[in-house]
Design a protein around this motif. Structure first.
Motif, PDB file in Angstrom:
ATOM      1  N   GLN A   1       0.815  -1.219   0.000  1.00  0.00           N
ATOM      2  CA  GLN A   1       0.000   0.000   0.000  1.00  0.00           C
ATOM      3  C   GLN A   1       0.842   1.259   0.000  1.00  0.00           C
ATOM      4  N   VAL A   2       1.988   1.212   0.654  1.00  0.00           N
ATOM      5  CA  VAL A   2       2.873   2.370   0.725  1.00  0.00           C
ATOM      6  C   VAL A   2       4.210   2.016   0.093  1.00  0.00           C
ATOM      7  N   GLN A   3       4.662   2.862  -0.787  1.00  0.00           N
ATOM      8  CA  GLN A   3       5.954   2.706  -1.429  1.00  0.00           C
ATOM      9  C   GLN A   3       6.773   3.974  -1.222  1.00  0.00           C
ATOM     10  N   LEU A   4       8.063   3.801  -0.972  1.00  0.00           N
ATOM     11  CA  LEU A   4       8.957   4.922  -0.747  1.00  0.00           C
ATOM     12  C   LEU A   4       9.943   5.021  -1.901  1.00  0.00           C
ATOM     13  N   GLU A   5       9.958   6.163  -2.535  1.00  0.00           N
ATOM     14  CA  GLU A   5      10.849   6.411  -3.659  1.00  0.00           C
ATOM     15  C   GLU A   5      11.895   7.439  -3.250  1.00  0.00           C
ATOM     16  N   GLU A   6      13.154   7.031  -3.322  1.00  0.00           N
ATOM     17  CA  GLU A   6      14.256   7.870  -2.899  1.00  0.00           C
ATOM     18  C   GLU A   6      14.990   8.449  -4.102  1.00  0.00           C
ATOM     19  N   SER A   7      15.551   9.613  -3.897  1.00  0.00           N
ATOM     20  CA  SER A   7      16.346  10.251  -4.932  1.00  0.00           C
ATOM     21  C   SER A   7      17.338  11.207  -4.285  1.00  0.00           C
ATOM     22  N   GLY A   8      18.357  11.551  -5.028  1.00  0.00           N
ATOM     23  CA  GLY A   8      19.333  12.519  -4.560  1.00  0.00           C
ATOM     24  C   GLY A   8      20.701  11.955  -4.234  1.00  0.00           C
ATOM     25  N   GLY A   9      20.839  10.649  -4.230  1.00  0.00           N
ATOM     26  CA  GLY A   9      22.129  10.062  -3.954  1.00  0.00           C
ATOM     27  C   GLY A   9      23.046  10.143  -5.154  1.00  0.00           C
ATOM     28  N   GLY A  10      24.266   9.723  -4.943  1.00  0.00           N
ATOM     29  CA  GLY A  10      25.237   9.728  -6.018  1.00  0.00           C
ATOM     30  C   GLY A  10      26.621  10.069  -5.524  1.00  0.00           C
ATOM     31  N   LEU A  11      27.468  10.456  -6.444  1.00  0.00           N
ATOM     32  CA  LEU A  11      28.848  10.796  -6.145  1.00  0.00           C
ATOM     33  C   LEU A  11      28.962  12.293  -5.907  1.00  0.00           C
ATOM     34  N   VAL A  12      29.496  12.646  -4.765  1.00  0.00           N
ATOM     35  CA  VAL A  12      29.665  14.047  -4.406  1.00  0.00           C
ATOM     36  C   VAL A  12      31.080  14.269  -3.892  1.00  0.00           C
ATOM     37  N   GLN A  13      31.520  15.486  -3.964  1.00  0.00           N
ATOM     38  CA  GLN A  13      32.829  15.832  -3.446  1.00  0.00           C
ATOM     39  C   GLN A  13      32.696  16.400  -2.039  1.00  0.00           C
ATOM     40  N   PRO A  14      33.742  16.319  -1.245  1.00  0.00           N
ATOM     41  CA  PRO A  14      33.668  16.844   0.117  1.00  0.00           C
ATOM     42  C   PRO A  14      33.233  18.302   0.135  1.00  0.00           C
ATOM     43  N   GLY A  26       1.143   5.579  -2.789  1.00  0.00           N
ATOM     44  CA  GLY A  26       0.127   4.623  -2.403  1.00  0.00           C
ATOM     45  C   GLY A  26      -0.916   5.256  -1.506  1.00  0.00           C
ATOM     46  N   TYR A  27      -1.688   4.387  -0.859  1.00  0.00           N
ATOM     47  CA  TYR A  27      -2.710   4.906   0.037  1.00  0.00           C
ATOM     48  C   TYR A  27      -2.077   5.359   1.338  1.00  0.00           C
ATOM     49  N   ILE A  28      -2.199   6.633   1.609  1.00  0.00           N
ATOM     50  CA  ILE A  28      -1.659   7.215   2.831  1.00  0.00           C
ATOM     51  C   ILE A  28      -2.676   8.186   3.396  1.00  0.00           C
ATOM     52  N   PHE A  29      -3.104   7.918   4.602  1.00  0.00           N
ATOM     53  CA  PHE A  29      -3.985   8.853   5.279  1.00  0.00           C
ATOM     54  C   PHE A  29      -3.172   9.940   5.971  1.00  0.00           C
ATOM     55  N   LYS A  30      -2.205   9.497   6.751  1.00  0.00           N
ATOM     56  CA  LYS A  30      -1.333  10.441   7.427  1.00  0.00           C
ATOM     57  C   LYS A  30      -0.089   9.710   7.919  1.00  0.00           C
ATOM     58  N   THR A  68      19.593  18.989   7.713  1.00  0.00           N
ATOM     59  CA  THR A  68      18.287  19.519   8.068  1.00  0.00           C
ATOM     60  C   THR A  68      17.224  18.631   7.439  1.00  0.00           C
ATOM     61  N   ILE A  69      16.308  18.146   8.255  1.00  0.00           N
ATOM     62  CA  ILE A  69      15.235  17.297   7.761  1.00  0.00           C
ATOM     63  C   ILE A  69      13.914  18.035   7.904  1.00  0.00           C
ATOM     64  N   SER A  70      13.062  17.853   6.936  1.00  0.00           N
ATOM     65  CA  SER A  70      11.754  18.477   6.956  1.00  0.00           C
ATOM     66  C   SER A  70      10.758  17.563   6.264  1.00  0.00           C
ATOM     67  N   ILE A  71       9.500  17.739   6.588  1.00  0.00           N
ATOM     68  CA  ILE A  71       8.452  16.919   6.007  1.00  0.00           C
ATOM     69  C   ILE A  71       7.432  17.810   5.322  1.00  0.00           C
ATOM     70  N   LYS A  72       6.982  17.351   4.184  1.00  0.00           N
ATOM     71  CA  LYS A  72       5.931  18.027   3.438  1.00  0.00           C
ATOM     72  C   LYS A  72       4.703  17.127   3.477  1.00  0.00           C
ATOM     73  N   HIS A  73       3.796  17.423   4.386  1.00  0.00           N
ATOM     74  CA  HIS A  73       2.654  16.546   4.619  1.00  0.00           C
ATOM     75  C   HIS A  73       1.770  16.409   3.387  1.00  0.00           C
ATOM     76  N   ALA A  74       1.536  17.486   2.696  1.00  0.00           N
ATOM     77  CA  ALA A  74       0.649  17.447   1.541  1.00  0.00           C
ATOM     78  C   ALA A  74       1.180  16.526   0.456  1.00  0.00           C
ATOM     79  N   LYS A  75       2.482  16.407   0.359  1.00  0.00           N
ATOM     80  CA  LYS A  75       3.099  15.566  -0.657  1.00  0.00           C
ATOM     81  C   LYS A  75       3.680  14.282  -0.088  1.00  0.00           C
ATOM     82  N   ASN A  76       3.497  14.072   1.211  1.00  0.00           N
ATOM     83  CA  ASN A  76       4.051  12.894   1.878  1.00  0.00           C
ATOM     84  C   ASN A  76       5.508  12.697   1.513  1.00  0.00           C
ATOM     85  N   THR A  77       6.252  13.752   1.678  1.00  0.00           N
ATOM     86  CA  THR A  77       7.650  13.765   1.279  1.00  0.00           C
ATOM     87  C   THR A  77       8.528  14.224   2.433  1.00  0.00           C
TER      88      THR A  77
END
Length: 115
Positions: A1-14, A26-30, A68-77
Motif C-alpha cells: 500500500q505504501v511505497q517509498l521512492e528515494e532520490s538525490g544520492g550519487g557521487l559528491v565531493q567533500p 500509495g494509500y496514505i492517510f497520514k 536539516t530534515i523536513s516533512i511536506k505533509h501534503a506531498k508525503n515527502t
C-alpha cells in the motif's frame, strides 16, 4: 500500500550539499514519522535524522549541525538537506516512514563522498 521512492544520492565531493528526497506513494492517510537511516560498517542501520508529524526533529550526533530534515505533509515527502559532507558519510541511505503502526523502508540510495 505504501511505497517509498528515494532520490538525490550519487557521487559528491567533500563539502558539497546534496539533498535527499523521499516520496511516499500509495494509500496514505497520514504519515506519523519519516526519517533517513544509513548503513553502518557493521551492516546495521543507524538513524540519521527523523521528523515527526508535528514537525519536531531529531538528529544523530554524527550529522547534527550538518543536516536539516523536513516533512511536506501534503506531498508525503521527507527532505534531507545535507551540508559539508565528508568521506565518512559514504554509505547507503534509507528512507523510513511509519503509517499507523506499520513501517516502510525504501530500497536505499548510495551516497559516495570522494576524497
Amino acid at each position: 500500500q505504501v511505497q517509498l521512492e528515494e532520490s538525490g544520492g550519487g557521487l559528491v565531493q567533500p563539502g558539497e550539499s546534496p539533498r535527499l528526497d523521499c516520496v511516499a506513494g500509495g494509500y496514505i492517510f497520514k504519515i506519523q514519522t519519516m526519517a533517513w537511516y544509513r548503513q553502518t560498517p557493521g551492516n546495521q542501520r543507524e538513524l540519521v535524522a527523523k521528523v515527526a508529524e508535528d514537525g519536531t526533529t531529531d538528529y544523530s550526533e554524527s550529522v547534527k549541525g550538518r543536516c536539516t530534515i523536513s516533512i511536506k505533509h501534503a506531498k508525503n515527502t521527507v527532505v534531507l538537506q545535507m551540508n559539508d559532507l565528508k568521506p565518512d558519510d559514504t554509505t547507503v541511505y534509507y528512507c523510513f516512514a511509519s503509517h499507523y503502526g506499520l513501517e516502510y523502508w525504501g530500497q536505499g540510495t548510495q551516497v559516495t563522498v570522494f576524497s
